[in-house]
Design a protein around this motif. Sequence first.
Motif, PDB file in Angstrom:
ATOM      1  N   VAL A 412       0.833  -1.203   0.000  1.00 59.85           N
ATOM      2  CA  VAL A 412       0.000   0.000   0.000  1.00 59.85           C
ATOM      3  C   VAL A 412       0.868   1.254   0.000  1.00 59.85           C
ATOM      4  O   VAL A 412       0.590   2.230  -0.724  1.00 59.85           O
ATOM      5  N   LEU A 413       1.936   1.247   0.787  1.00 67.33           N
ATOM      6  CA  LEU A 413       2.837   2.405   0.824  1.00 67.33           C
ATOM      7  C   LEU A 413       3.461   2.665  -0.540  1.00 67.33           C
ATOM      8  O   LEU A 413       3.547   3.815  -0.982  1.00 67.33           O
ATOM      9  N   ILE A 414       3.876   1.600  -1.213  1.00 62.44           N
ATOM     10  CA  ILE A 414       4.466   1.761  -2.545  1.00 62.44           C
ATOM     11  C   ILE A 414       3.421   2.271  -3.531  1.00 62.44           C
ATOM     12  O   ILE A 414       3.676   3.182  -4.326  1.00 62.44           O
ATOM     13  N   GLY A 424      -6.049   1.681  -9.826  1.00 62.44           N
ATOM     14  CA  GLY A 424      -5.297   0.696  -9.056  1.00 62.44           C
ATOM     15  C   GLY A 424      -5.985  -0.643  -9.157  1.00 62.44           C
ATOM     16  O   GLY A 424      -7.102  -0.758  -9.675  1.00 62.44           O
ATOM     17  N   ALA A 425      -5.318  -1.686  -8.678  1.00 56.55           N
ATOM     18  CA  ALA A 425      -5.884  -3.028  -8.711  1.00 56.55           C
ATOM     19  C   ALA A 425      -5.308  -3.846  -7.571  1.00 56.55           C
ATOM     20  O   ALA A 425      -4.188  -3.599  -7.105  1.00 56.55           O
ATOM     21  N   VAL A 426      -6.095  -4.828  -7.132  1.00 53.71           N
ATOM     22  CA  VAL A 426      -5.646  -5.778  -6.108  1.00 53.71           C
ATOM     23  C   VAL A 426      -6.020  -7.170  -6.586  1.00 53.71           C
ATOM     24  O   VAL A 426      -7.151  -7.407  -7.034  1.00 53.71           O
ATOM     25  N   ALA A 438      -7.848  -2.194  -1.121  1.00 50.50           N
ATOM     26  CA  ALA A 438      -8.405  -1.260  -2.103  1.00 50.50           C
ATOM     27  C   ALA A 438      -8.875   0.027  -1.440  1.00 50.50           C
ATOM     28  O   ALA A 438      -8.724   1.121  -2.005  1.00 50.50           O
ATOM     29  N   SER A 439      -9.434  -0.084  -0.237  1.00 52.61           N
ATOM     30  CA  SER A 439      -9.937   1.102   0.457  1.00 52.61           C
ATOM     31  C   SER A 439      -8.814   2.033   0.888  1.00 52.61           C
ATOM     32  O   SER A 439      -9.055   3.219   1.161  1.00 52.61           O
ATOM     33  N   ARG A 440      -7.605   1.523   0.931  1.00 47.70           N
ATOM     34  CA  ARG A 440      -6.462   2.337   1.363  1.00 47.70           C
ATOM     35  C   ARG A 440      -5.674   2.919   0.187  1.00 47.70           C
ATOM     36  O   ARG A 440      -4.809   3.781   0.396  1.00 47.70           O
ATOM     37  N   ILE A 441      -5.939   2.460  -1.010  1.00 46.69           N
ATOM     38  CA  ILE A 441      -5.237   2.984  -2.183  1.00 46.69           C
ATOM     39  C   ILE A 441      -5.853   4.324  -2.571  1.00 46.69           C
ATOM     40  O   ILE A 441      -7.053   4.437  -2.771  1.00 46.69           O
ATOM     41  N   VAL A 446     -10.421   1.486  -8.209  1.00 42.75           N
ATOM     42  CA  VAL A 446      -9.607   0.307  -7.898  1.00 42.75           C
ATOM     43  C   VAL A 446     -10.428  -0.938  -8.222  1.00 42.75           C
ATOM     44  O   VAL A 446     -11.583  -1.061  -7.792  1.00 42.75           O
ATOM     45  N   THR A 447      -9.847  -1.856  -8.967  1.00 41.50           N
ATOM     46  CA  THR A 447     -10.516  -3.119  -9.271  1.00 41.50           C
ATOM     47  C   THR A 447      -9.969  -4.218  -8.373  1.00 41.50           C
ATOM     48  O   THR A 447      -8.807  -4.186  -7.954  1.00 41.50           O
ATOM     49  N   ILE A 448     -10.813  -5.206  -8.088  1.00 44.95           N
ATOM     50  CA  ILE A 448     -10.399  -6.392  -7.334  1.00 44.95           C
ATOM     51  C   ILE A 448     -10.545  -7.597  -8.245  1.00 44.95           C
ATOM     52  O   ILE A 448     -11.616  -7.830  -8.817  1.00 44.95           O
ATOM     53  N   ASN A 449      -9.461  -8.330  -8.417  1.00 47.81           N
ATOM     54  CA  ASN A 449      -9.436  -9.539  -9.261  1.00 47.81           C
ATOM     55  C   ASN A 449     -10.011  -9.294 -10.658  1.00 47.81           C
ATOM     56  O   ASN A 449     -10.784 -10.082 -11.191  1.00 47.81           O
ATOM     57  N   GLY A 450      -9.630  -8.166 -11.228  1.00 48.74           N
ATOM     58  CA  GLY A 450     -10.029  -7.857 -12.598  1.00 48.74           C
ATOM     59  C   GLY A 450     -11.226  -6.964 -12.727  1.00 48.74           C
ATOM     60  O   GLY A 450     -11.511  -6.450 -13.816  1.00 48.74           O
ATOM     61  N   GLY A 451     -11.970  -6.753 -11.634  1.00 55.39           N
ATOM     62  CA  GLY A 451     -13.101  -5.852 -11.678  1.00 55.39           C
ATOM     63  C   GLY A 451     -14.241  -6.375 -12.514  1.00 55.39           C
ATOM     64  O   GLY A 451     -14.336  -7.564 -12.826  1.00 55.39           O
TER      65      GLY A 451
END
Length: 492
Positions: A412-414, A424-426, A438-441, A446-451
């Motif tokens: 997250v810091l990076i 962004g994506a996770v 995702a809530s911290r980016i 932000v997508t999760i697993n491809g959105g």
Amino acid sequence: MTTAYSFSSQLYIDGHRTDGDSEASLVVRNPATEELIAEVPQSSLTDVRRAVEAARRAFDEGPWPRLKPAERAAVLLRMAEEMERRLPDLVAVNIAEAGSVRPLAESLQTRVPVAHLRDMAERVMPAFAWERPMQPTVAPGIGISQGVLRREAFGVCALISAYNFPFFLSMMKVIPALAAGCTAVLKPAPATPLESLLIGDFADAAGLPPGVLNIVTGDIEAGRELTTHPMVDLVSFTGSDTVGRTVYAQAAASLKKVVLELGGKSASIVRADADLDGAVRSALAGITTHAGQGCSLLTRTLVHESVHDELVARLSKGLAAVRVGDPADPATTMGPLISEAQRDKVEKLIRVGEEEGARIVHGGKRPPGLDRGHFMEPTLFTGVDNGMTIARTEFFGPVGVVIPFATDEEAVLIANDSPYGLAGAVWSADTVAAHQIASRIRAGGVTINGGSAGVNPRAAFGGYKQSGLGREWGEFGLDEYLQTKTVSWAAR
């Protein structure tokens, strides 16, 4: 030159096609072949001013802002129908002037903006709260205060678009501006004006009143005229953050509202439990989609150190299978950069990456055998520290970097250690953990697993930090082009 498609090469001012006052022209070339596609008029400052004045008259005196939303929606639907009829022309022009491969030209570049236009007219406008009552309030000794809140068109809008997705980006401004009841002057990028000039044909076919939409060409001088003209109320700009700051400063002198959709250096976080196949496909897309010429593409892959080497190996294999070439060839999977200048910029940044100690594991040079056209190999760097230039600067070319991390906190810091915050994506099998990350980016999307599939018109598109101001798409985009007026009275 003879082509298999038709396009309009004249300016569109006050409901008429015109060559304008200037003897100068813009030369439009195919970035894959460097062949001449067209010469279009270069707008003079007089042309730009005539367009602004036409938009001002249409707003102050014309019917468009005073039509009911349902009446404006009907016109927008007629525009959508004409666009659908002319989709083959739009696709062909996009491939030729922007260098899109056909699957991209037939989807995000053309069909998606038409779908957004239909969504605005069919879903957003009928349900939008154009006027709503205020809750009556008792004022002791005075009476009962009551009234309504009205949403009204902002005024005359200057819409300045970018070269990479010419029709899409122009329409993401034209759609909400017209839906709101605004009038507008659209200025596409000088490298890719043809698709935007076509919008004038669609406006005519739909019966849009003269002056409501005007389309001019030009570069720095035309843009400065639009951002400083006293008759312009709102400026919407898509492009680099460097130019965005200039636009912001120019508009500030007259306190115009400014909407900015700027650059990105978006990070994809790949946890140890991630679906690597999906994460690799996403990373490939971030590097190769439209030769990397997309502001929201995921170009920083942050991967857990335990799966770093496997991801790099898979990603390198995937890049080796990319076929670079003329997008008119159905076998091509990645086309050219827009210009020689853009390729030079990408090559210089690649050299900077090597000088700073990063390692190229794939690509890094011009493809052999492609002597014409602005082509680059898809390129991947490892051994990258997030402080390096190549991890912080937007290439706008087919280049990605891979950075390892040890913990979620470090990832997250990076991800947030960037001047940008567009996307962004996770990637993780643990969706709860992925949602928390995702809530911290700090990014607009932000997508999760491809959105979700596609470009959802119900989403809000825009960025944090130097990625811009405001939002586009759907009701969020419409809101940017509206003022809020309070009309109140006392009941005694």
